[in-house]
Motif scaffolding. Structure first.
Motif: not given
Length: 139
Positions: A6, A20-22, A36, A96-97, A130, A133
């Protein structure tokens, strides 16, 4: 080894936006659902399912974020996103992803916590979780 990373967390002012990216690796991202979760820092707060997008691109949003957050995925980039807009102080959490098999049972709307960690064993068919973040919303 299947994994996700993440990114995109940080500090943002009330009313602002954050994405946000995963990013997934070592597996066929397009075959899986992506979700998420978030956990409020401190104490034994449950982990809340914020949103998910299925392998067929159907989506779900928790009532607390509906209309403000948008989940999406770019399978060509093996990456999923959570666009957060009109953020509120209550959105402060670690995000969290999670990657889940695209088969029943469905996503768990809440995961209990213990020792400050989400108990991911309560999420059936979980493939990857993940590291999280953090997002802090300040007024």
């Amino acid at each position: 080894e299947m994994q996700v990373v993440e990114s995109g967390g940080g500090t943002v002012q009330v009313g602002g936006s954050l994405r946000l990216s995963c990013t997934a690796s070592e597996f066929n991202f397009h075959d899986y659902d992506m979700g998420w979760y978030r956990q409020v820092p401190g104490g034994e707060y449950d982990c809340e399912l914020v949103s998910y997008i299925s392998s067929r691109s159907t989506s779900y949003y928790a009532a607390s974020v509906k209309g403000r957050f948008t989940v999406s995925r770019d399978n060509a980039k093996n990456t999923g996103y959570l666009q957060m807009s009109s953020v509120q102080v209550e959105d402060t959490a670690k995000y969290y992803c999670a990657i889940k098999s695209a088969t029943p049972p469905p996503w768990a709307e809440r995961l209990p916590a213990h020792g400050g960690r989400c108990l991911t064993s309560y999420l059936r068919n979980l493939a990857v979780w993940g590291q999280g973040t953090p997002v802090t919303v300040v007024s």
